[in-house]
Design a protein around this motif. Structure first.
Motif, short mmCIF file in Angstrom:
data_model
loop_
_atom_site.label_atom_id
_atom_site.label_comp_id
_atom_site.label_asym_id
_atom_site.label_seq_id
_atom_site.Cartn_x
_atom_site.Cartn_y
_atom_site.Cartn_z
N ILE A 1 0.82 -1.20 0.00
CA ILE A 1 0.00 0.00 0.00
C ILE A 1 0.86 1.26 0.00
N ASP A 2 2.03 1.18 0.59
CA ASP A 2 2.89 2.36 0.71
C ASP A 2 3.39 2.88 -0.64
N GLN A 3 3.28 2.08 -1.68
CA GLN A 3 3.72 2.53 -3.00
C GLN A 3 2.72 3.48 -3.64
N LEU A 4 1.52 3.58 -3.07
CA LEU A 4 0.47 4.43 -3.63
C LEU A 4 0.62 5.88 -3.16
N ASP A 5 0.22 6.80 -4.02
CA ASP A 5 0.23 8.22 -3.70
C ASP A 5 -1.21 8.65 -3.42
N PHE A 6 -1.52 8.80 -2.13
CA PHE A 6 -2.88 9.17 -1.73
C PHE A 6 -3.08 10.68 -1.69
N THR A 7 -2.04 11.45 -1.99
CA THR A 7 -2.13 12.90 -1.84
C THR A 7 -2.81 13.59 -3.02
N LYS A 8 -2.85 12.94 -4.16
CA LYS A 8 -3.37 13.59 -5.36
C LYS A 8 -4.87 13.83 -5.33
N SER A 9 -5.60 12.94 -4.67
CA SER A 9 -7.07 13.04 -4.68
C SER A 9 -7.64 13.03 -3.26
N HIS B 1 -13.47 4.18 -5.64
CA HIS B 1 -12.32 4.76 -4.96
C HIS B 1 -12.01 3.97 -3.68
N ALA B 2 -10.78 4.09 -3.26
CA ALA B 2 -10.37 3.45 -2.01
C ALA B 2 -9.35 4.34 -1.32
N ASP B 3 -9.34 4.31 0.01
CA ASP B 3 -8.29 4.97 0.76
C ASP B 3 -7.44 3.89 1.41
N ARG B 4 -6.49 4.30 2.22
CA ARG B 4 -5.61 3.33 2.85
C ARG B 4 -6.40 2.32 3.70
N GLY C 1 -6.56 11.78 -0.41
CA GLY C 1 -6.51 10.53 0.36
C GLY C 1 -7.11 9.33 -0.34
N LEU C 2 -7.55 9.53 -1.56
CA LEU C 2 -8.19 8.44 -2.31
C LEU C 2 -7.36 8.06 -3.54
N VAL C 3 -7.51 6.82 -3.97
CA VAL C 3 -6.99 6.37 -5.26
C VAL C 3 -8.16 5.76 -6.03
N THR C 4 -8.07 5.80 -7.34
CA THR C 4 -9.09 5.20 -8.20
C THR C 4 -8.86 3.70 -8.28
N VAL C 5 -9.94 2.93 -8.21
CA VAL C 5 -9.86 1.48 -8.33
C VAL C 5 -10.68 1.03 -9.53
N VAL C 6 -10.02 0.41 -10.49
CA VAL C 6 -10.69 -0.20 -11.64
C VAL C 6 -10.81 -1.69 -11.34
N THR C 7 -12.03 -2.16 -11.24
CA THR C 7 -12.26 -3.56 -10.86
C THR C 7 -12.61 -4.39 -12.09
N GLN C 8 -11.83 -5.45 -12.28
CA GLN C 8 -11.93 -6.28 -13.49
C GLN C 8 -12.22 -7.72 -13.10
N ASP C 9 -13.09 -8.37 -13.86
CA ASP C 9 -13.35 -9.79 -13.66
C ASP C 9 -12.10 -10.57 -14.05
N ALA C 10 -11.52 -11.28 -13.11
CA ALA C 10 -10.26 -11.99 -13.36
C ALA C 10 -10.43 -13.13 -14.35
N THR C 11 -11.65 -13.60 -14.53
CA THR C 11 -11.91 -14.71 -15.44
C THR C 11 -12.15 -14.23 -16.86
N THR C 12 -13.03 -13.24 -17.02
CA THR C 12 -13.43 -12.79 -18.36
C THR C 12 -12.65 -11.58 -18.85
N GLY C 13 -12.05 -10.84 -17.93
CA GLY C 13 -11.36 -9.61 -18.32
C GLY C 13 -12.27 -8.40 -18.42
N CYS D 1 1.16 3.25 -13.34
CA CYS D 1 2.48 3.88 -13.46
C CYS D 1 2.61 5.16 -12.64
N ASP D 2 1.47 5.84 -12.37
CA ASP D 2 1.51 7.08 -11.60
C ASP D 2 1.24 6.86 -10.12
N ALA D 3 1.01 5.63 -9.74
CA ALA D 3 0.79 5.25 -8.34
C ALA D 3 -0.44 5.91 -7.72
#
Length: 208
Positions: free
Chosen positions: A12-20, A41-44, A22-34, A85-87
């Motif tokens: 989690i420490d690799q993420l930059d929570f300061t840009k938004s 969004h998620a925070d720490r 305290g939040l980061v965007t989460v893109v949720t993908q079906d691991a089976t179908t793609g 890539c932008d964390a």
């Protein structure tokens, strides 16, 4: 359920929570179908809950900390978390227990998100044909589903034709024969109660 500690290796420490804020965007993908299921969004704290439980938690500006499926039962078991890539964003690959959208659809982006996978679209078409075998349609897929001998005969023929094209080094023909073989294999699989998702699950387990 798999062990979340073993399955989820994510710093989690690799993420930059300061840009938004305290939040980061989460893109949720079906691991089976793609298919992309949702964007949230998620925070720490939400990510810490996710890592601890192995199920997706988000941070909503209106609801606060949010366990996906905590009320509906449509939980999302996490397969992997990857930062961009932008964390400041996370790709969450999950196995959903039900629809991701509150409207009852598999994806919040509706059927368009599912059509990105041409094999999934083909499989859905075959399934639809299978569910309407009593109507007046006389498509080739209907014929295959209704005739076991024809189905298996064509499956064998396509496999031989693909092998022959590969022996000849004919890339174009081999590509076409591979497409034909995949189609006939999916029809044969559906006819005995199997599914493309089942194949994906096996391949995914082997890739690990």
């Amino acid at each position: 359920m798999s062990d979340p500690v073993r399955a989820l290796v994510f710093d989690i420490d690799q993420l930059d929570f300061t840009k938004s804020g305290g939040l980061v965007t989460v893109v949720t993908q079906d691991a089976t179908t793609g298919a992309v299921l949702m964007v949230a969004h998620a925070d720490r704290e939400a990510l810490e809950h996710t890592l601890r439980t192995g199920e997706m938690h988000y941070r909503s500006r209106s609801r606060g900390l949010w366990h996906k499926g905590g009320t509906s039962g449509n939980v999302q078991r996490v397969v992997s978390l990857t930062t961009d890539c932008d964390a400041d964003a996370v790709l969450a690959r999950v196995v959903p227990a039900g629809p991701a959208c509150h409207n009852g659809t598999t994806s919040c982006f509706r059927e368009e998100a599912l059509q990105a996978d041409v094999l999934a679209t083909l499989d859905a078409t075959i399934t639809s044909r299978m569910q309407h075998t009593d109507d007046s349609t006389t498509s080739y897929t209907h014929r295959l589903l209704g005739d076991r001998n024809l189905r298996l005969k064509k499956l064998g023929e396509e496999a031989v034709e693909l092998a022959t094209a590969c022996v000849d080094g004919d890339v174009e023909r081999a590509t076409e024969e591979t497409a034909d073989l995949l189609y006939h294999a999916l029809v044969a699989l559906r006819a005995v109660g199997g599914s493309l998702d089942g194949v994906r699950a096996v391949l995914s387990s082997r890739a690990k």
